[in-house]
Design a protein around this motif. Structure first.
Motif, PDB file in Angstrom:
ATOM      1  N   ALA A 141       0.730  -1.135  -0.062  1.00 41.03           N
ATOM      2  CA  ALA A 141       0.054   0.049  -0.057  1.00 41.03           C
ATOM      3  C   ALA A 141       0.838   1.248   0.066  1.00 41.03           C
ATOM      4  O   ALA A 141       0.351   2.270  -0.215  1.00 41.03           O
ATOM      5  N   VAL A 142       2.147   1.141   0.020  1.00 41.47           N
ATOM      6  CA  VAL A 142       2.909   2.379   0.284  1.00 41.47           C
ATOM      7  C   VAL A 142       3.801   2.803  -1.017  1.00 41.47           C
ATOM      8  O   VAL A 142       4.333   1.713  -1.557  1.00 41.47           O
ATOM      9  N   ALA A 143       4.021   3.999  -1.023  1.00 37.17           N
ATOM     10  CA  ALA A 143       4.652   4.636  -2.461  1.00 37.17           C
ATOM     11  C   ALA A 143       6.079   4.690  -1.952  1.00 37.17           C
ATOM     12  O   ALA A 143       6.481   4.440  -0.541  1.00 37.17           O
ATOM     13  N   GLU A 144       6.944   4.797  -2.784  1.00 40.25           N
ATOM     14  CA  GLU A 144       8.370   4.931  -2.544  1.00 40.25           C
ATOM     15  C   GLU A 144       8.811   5.902  -1.717  1.00 40.25           C
ATOM     16  O   GLU A 144       9.700   5.656  -0.739  1.00 40.25           O
ATOM     17  N   ASP A 145       8.189   6.989  -1.368  1.00 36.55           N
ATOM     18  CA  ASP A 145       8.224   8.023  -0.415  1.00 36.55           C
ATOM     19  C   ASP A 145       7.871   7.829   0.933  1.00 36.55           C
ATOM     20  O   ASP A 145       7.936   8.598   1.768  1.00 36.55           O
ATOM     21  N   GLY A 146       7.102   6.555   1.169  1.00 36.56           N
ATOM     22  CA  GLY A 146       6.561   6.333   2.332  1.00 36.56           C
ATOM     23  C   GLY A 146       5.014   6.540   2.627  1.00 36.56           C
ATOM     24  O   GLY A 146       4.418   6.407   3.321  1.00 36.56           O
ATOM     25  N   THR A 147       4.608   7.509   1.640  1.00 38.42           N
ATOM     26  CA  THR A 147       3.238   7.733   1.707  1.00 38.42           C
ATOM     27  C   THR A 147       2.177   6.670   1.252  1.00 38.42           C
ATOM     28  O   THR A 147       2.591   5.764   0.500  1.00 38.42           O
ATOM     29  N   PHE A 148       1.023   6.624   1.436  1.00 32.51           N
ATOM     30  CA  PHE A 148      -0.161   5.991   1.164  1.00 32.51           C
ATOM     31  C   PHE A 148      -0.404   6.164  -0.439  1.00 32.51           C
ATOM     32  O   PHE A 148      -0.254   7.326  -1.008  1.00 32.51           O
ATOM     33  N   LYS A 149      -0.499   4.860  -1.286  1.00 37.24           N
ATOM     34  CA  LYS A 149      -0.751   5.017  -2.613  1.00 37.24           C
ATOM     35  C   LYS A 149      -2.286   5.609  -2.440  1.00 37.24           C
ATOM     36  O   LYS A 149      -3.036   5.776  -1.681  1.00 37.24           O
ATOM     37  N   PRO A 150      -2.562   6.219  -3.700  1.00 42.37           N
ATOM     38  CA  PRO A 150      -3.949   6.999  -3.957  1.00 42.37           C
ATOM     39  C   PRO A 150      -5.156   5.996  -3.833  1.00 42.37           C
ATOM     40  O   PRO A 150      -4.923   4.555  -3.932  1.00 42.37           O
ATOM     41  N   ALA A 151      -6.002   6.689  -3.104  1.00 48.67           N
ATOM     42  CA  ALA A 151      -7.341   5.822  -2.634  1.00 48.67           C
ATOM     43  C   ALA A 151      -7.742   4.747  -3.575  1.00 48.67           C
ATOM     44  O   ALA A 151      -8.155   3.527  -3.402  1.00 48.67           O
ATOM     45  N   GLU A 152      -8.110   5.241  -4.758  1.00 47.69           N
ATOM     46  CA  GLU A 152      -8.371   4.415  -6.134  1.00 47.69           C
ATOM     47  C   GLU A 152      -7.580   3.326  -6.304  1.00 47.69           C
ATOM     48  O   GLU A 152      -7.936   2.181  -6.610  1.00 47.69           O
ATOM     49  N   GLU A 153      -6.230   3.647  -6.240  1.00 48.63           N
ATOM     50  CA  GLU A 153      -5.373   2.694  -6.542  1.00 48.63           C
ATOM     51  C   GLU A 153      -5.227   1.446  -5.411  1.00 48.63           C
ATOM     52  O   GLU A 153      -5.088   0.179  -5.824  1.00 48.63           O
ATOM     53  N   LEU A 154      -5.435   2.016  -4.203  1.00 49.17           N
ATOM     54  CA  LEU A 154      -5.728   0.884  -2.998  1.00 49.17           C
ATOM     55  C   LEU A 154      -6.854   0.005  -3.107  1.00 49.17           C
ATOM     56  O   LEU A 154      -6.763  -1.087  -2.997  1.00 49.17           O
ATOM     57  N   LYS A 155      -7.928   0.919  -3.565  1.00 46.65           N
ATOM     58  CA  LYS A 155      -9.218   0.026  -3.738  1.00 46.65           C
ATOM     59  C   LYS A 155      -9.112  -1.142  -4.754  1.00 46.65           C
ATOM     60  O   LYS A 155      -9.364  -2.158  -4.715  1.00 46.65           O
ATOM     61  N   ARG A 156      -8.406  -0.779  -5.793  1.00 49.30           N
ATOM     62  CA  ARG A 156      -8.144  -1.930  -6.973  1.00 49.30           C
ATOM     63  C   ARG A 156      -7.156  -2.899  -6.329  1.00 49.30           C
ATOM     64  O   ARG A 156      -7.510  -4.059  -6.620  1.00 49.30           O
ATOM     65  N   ILE A 157      -6.073  -2.538  -5.934  1.00 50.99           N
ATOM     66  CA  ILE A 157      -5.257  -3.531  -5.249  1.00 50.99           C
ATOM     67  C   ILE A 157      -5.727  -4.601  -4.404  1.00 50.99           C
ATOM     68  O   ILE A 157      -5.736  -5.772  -4.502  1.00 50.99           O
ATOM     69  N   TYR A 158      -6.599  -4.040  -3.486  1.00 50.52           N
ATOM     70  CA  TYR A 158      -7.336  -5.071  -2.429  1.00 50.52           C
ATOM     71  C   TYR A 158      -8.388  -5.635  -3.042  1.00 50.52           C
ATOM     72  O   TYR A 158      -8.617  -6.763  -2.747  1.00 50.52           O
ATOM     73  N   ALA A 159      -9.264  -5.041  -3.955  1.00 57.22           N
ATOM     74  CA  ALA A 159     -10.097  -5.940  -4.684  1.00 57.22           C
ATOM     75  C   ALA A 159      -9.748  -7.010  -5.342  1.00 57.22           C
ATOM     76  O   ALA A 159     -10.325  -8.015  -5.584  1.00 57.22           O
ATOM     77  N   GLU A 160      -8.644  -6.785  -6.214  1.00 58.57           N
ATOM     78  CA  GLU A 160      -7.783  -8.054  -7.000  1.00 58.57           C
ATOM     79  C   GLU A 160      -7.621  -9.077  -6.048  1.00 58.57           C
ATOM     80  O   GLU A 160      -7.499 -10.228  -6.288  1.00 58.57           O
ATOM     81  N   LYS A 161      -7.537  -8.933  -4.755  1.00 62.95           N
ATOM     82  CA  LYS A 161      -7.191  -9.938  -3.616  1.00 62.95           C
ATOM     83  C   LYS A 161      -8.403 -10.501  -2.948  1.00 62.95           C
ATOM     84  O   LYS A 161      -8.403 -11.317  -2.190  1.00 62.95           O
ATOM     85  N   GLY A 162      -9.343  -9.791  -3.585  1.00 60.38           N
ATOM     86  CA  GLY A 162     -10.982 -10.282  -2.892  1.00 60.38           C
ATOM     87  C   GLY A 162     -11.278  -9.739  -1.658  1.00 60.38           C
ATOM     88  O   GLY A 162     -12.167 -10.010  -0.952  1.00 60.38           O
ATOM     89  N   ILE A 163     -10.537  -8.481  -1.479  1.00 61.97           N
ATOM     90  CA  ILE A 163     -11.007  -7.562  -0.205  1.00 61.97           C
ATOM     91  C   ILE A 163     -11.632  -6.161  -0.846  1.00 61.97           C
ATOM     92  O   ILE A 163     -10.954  -5.497  -1.236  1.00 61.97           O
ATOM     93  N   ASP A 164     -13.003  -6.288  -0.661  1.00 56.38           N
ATOM     94  CA  ASP A 164     -13.641  -5.118  -1.183  1.00 56.38           C
ATOM     95  C   ASP A 164     -14.684  -4.334  -0.207  1.00 56.38           C
ATOM     96  O   ASP A 164     -15.352  -3.635  -0.630  1.00 56.38           O
ATOM     97  N   GLY A 165     -14.613  -4.776   0.873  1.00 51.70           N
ATOM     98  CA  GLY A 165     -15.282  -4.074   2.057  1.00 51.70           C
ATOM     99  C   GLY A 165     -16.537  -4.791   2.226  1.00 51.70           C
ATOM    100  O   GLY A 165     -17.410  -4.325   2.925  1.00 51.70           O
ATOM    101  N   SER A 166     -17.029  -5.848   1.309  1.00 48.28           N
ATOM    102  CA  SER A 166     -18.495  -6.299   1.489  1.00 48.28           C
ATOM    103  C   SER A 166     -18.333  -7.284   2.604  1.00 48.28           C
ATOM    104  O   SER A 166     -19.703  -7.646   3.097  1.00 48.28           O
ATOM    105  N   LYS A 167     -17.582  -7.757   3.217  1.00 46.62           N
ATOM    106  CA  LYS A 167     -17.228  -8.557   4.537  1.00 46.62           C
ATOM    107  C   LYS A 167     -16.702  -7.864   5.587  1.00 46.62           C
ATOM    108  O   LYS A 167     -15.651  -7.128   5.304  1.00 46.62           O
ATOM    109  N   PRO A 168     -16.865  -8.266   6.787  1.00 44.30           N
ATOM    110  CA  PRO A 168     -16.073  -7.759   7.887  1.00 44.30           C
ATOM    111  C   PRO A 168     -14.774  -8.350   7.835  1.00 44.30           C
ATOM    112  O   PRO A 168     -14.724  -9.443   7.486  1.00 44.30           O
TER     113      PRO A 168
END
Length: 308
Positions: A226-253
Motif C-alpha cells: 500500500a506504500v509508495a516509494e516516499d512512504g506515503t499511502f498510494k492513492p485511494a482508488e489504486e488501493l481499492k483496486r489492489i485490495y479488490a484484486e485480492k478479494g478484499i472489497d469491504g463487502s465482508k467484515p
C-alpha cells in the motif's frame, strides 16, 4: 444604540472574525501532508505526537511542537498483554493537552507502523486522529527542520469513554472465521516468507511463535503493498483496486493481523480510514495465534520449531 455600545459590538465582531480566520483548517480526510503540517506548526489547536519504535529517535530530533509517546509504556498495560486501560490512557491524553477542539496528528519512524498503532489505540477511546502521510521518512527526505526542544502544553481535562472493543479482534473472533463459523475476511499483512512459514519472524525480532505459517483462509497482502516509494499511502482508488484484486472489497467484515499488531495497524488504518471498510485489528496477532493450543494453521514450508 449608543456609540459606546456600537464600538463594543464592532470589537466583538472583529474578534470573532479574527479568531475564525486563524482557526486551524484541518483537512477532512485521515491524512495530512508535510506541506500542510509545515504551514500549521505552532497552531494552538494542533497536537502533534511522535510514536516511533526505535529508542532515542524522538530525543535526537523531532518536528517542532511534537510530543513523545512511547508505545511500549504509554500505550500498553504494564501488567497484562493489553492496550492501556481507560484511566491510564485518559491521564496520557490529558498530559498531552488534547481536548475536544484539538486536531491530533501522529507520525513516526518505520513508515508510521507504530504511529498507525497509536491511531488505532486513540480510536478505541473515541479520539479520531490523523497521520502525517509518509511520517518521518518523508519529512526528513524533504530536509524539513527537526528540533530537540520539548514542547510544553497546558494539560486538558478531557474525559474519555470506555474503550470501544468493536475495533478489536480477539483470538475467538479469528478462530470463528478461520473455522467457518462466522463470515469474514482475514488479511495477513506480513511478508510472504512469514505467511508461508519459511521464517518464524523477521530477522532480529524477539517476539516469536513456536509455529510458523498463517491462519487458514487468510489472504496475504503485505503492508508495503500500500506504500509508495516516499512512504506515503498510494492513492485511494489504486488501493481499492489492489485490495479488490485480492478479494478484499469491504463487502465482508475484515480482520487484519501481523506478528504483534503494529504492521497490521497500518493496514487497518488504510482499509478503515481511507477506504471506509469495516475492519478490526487483531493485536494479539501471530505471537498469540501461533502459540495457541488448538488453533489450526497452514504451513506450506513445513518448518518445525527446534527451540532455537
Amino acid at each position: 444604540m449608543p456609540p459606546s455600545a456600537r464600538i463594543l459590538v464592532s470589537a466583538a465582531a472583529l474578534l470573532a472574525a479574527t479568531s475564525s480566520a486563524f482557526a486551524l483548517d484541518a483537512p477532512a480526510g485521515p491524512l495530512v501532508t508535510t506541506d500542510w503540517l509545515e504551514t500549521n506548526l505552532g497552531d494552538p489547536d494542533l497536537r502533534l505526537i511522535e510514536v516511533s519504535v526505535d529508542p532515542g529517535t524522538f530525543e535526537r530530533g523531532h518536528i517542532e511542537g511534537a510530543q513523545n509517546v512511547v508505545w511500549h509504556t504509554d500505550l500498553v498495560d504494564p501488567v497484562q498483554r493489553d492496550i492501556a486501560d481507560r484511566e491510564s490512557f485518559e491521564a496520557l491524553v490529558q498530559k498531552l493537552g488534547i481536548d475536544e477542539d484539538s486536531t491530533v496528528v501522529l507520525y513516526g519512524d518505520n513508515n508510521n507502523w507504530f504511529a498507525a498503532w497509536g491511531a488505532w489505540v486513540f480510536d478505541t477511546y473515541g479520539i479520531d486522529v490523523k497521520l502525517l502521510d509518509g511520517g518521518r521518512k518523508k519529512w526528513e527526505a524533504e530536509n524539513l527542520p527537526l528540533t530537540t526542544r520539548v514542547a510544553s502544553v497546558a494539560p486538558s481535562e478531557i474525559a474519555l469513554p470506555e474503550r470501544d472493543e468493536a475495533l478489536r479482534a480477539r483470538l475467538a473472533d479469528v478462530l470463528a472465521v478461520a473455522k467457518g463459523g462466522r463470515e469474514g475476511t482475514i488479511v495477513d499483512i506480513r511478508s510472504p516468507d512469514e505467511y508461508s512459514g519459511k521464517v518464524f519472524a523477521p530477522e532480529g525480532s524477539q517476539e516469536l511463535s513456536i509455529r510458523a505459517g498463517h491462519v487458514p483462509g487468510a489472504i496475504n497482502v503485505p503492508w508495503s503493498t500500500a506504500v509508495a516509494e516516499d512512504g506515503t499511502f498510494k492513492p485511494a482508488e489504486e488501493l481499492k483496486r489492489i485490495y479488490a484484486e485480492k478479494g478484499i472489497d469491504g463487502s465482508k467484515p475484515t480482520i487484519v493481523y501481523c506478528r504483534i499488531g503494529e504492521r497490521s495497524s497500518h493496514t487497518w488504518f488504510l482499509l478503515s480510514k481511507i477506504l471506509g471498510y469495516d475492519v478490526k485489528n487483531y493485536d494479539g496477532s501471530w505471537t498469540e495465534y501461533g502459540n495457541s493450543v488448538g488453533a489450526p494453521i497452514v504451513n506450506v514450508s513445513n518448518t518445525v520449531w527446534t527451540g532455537k
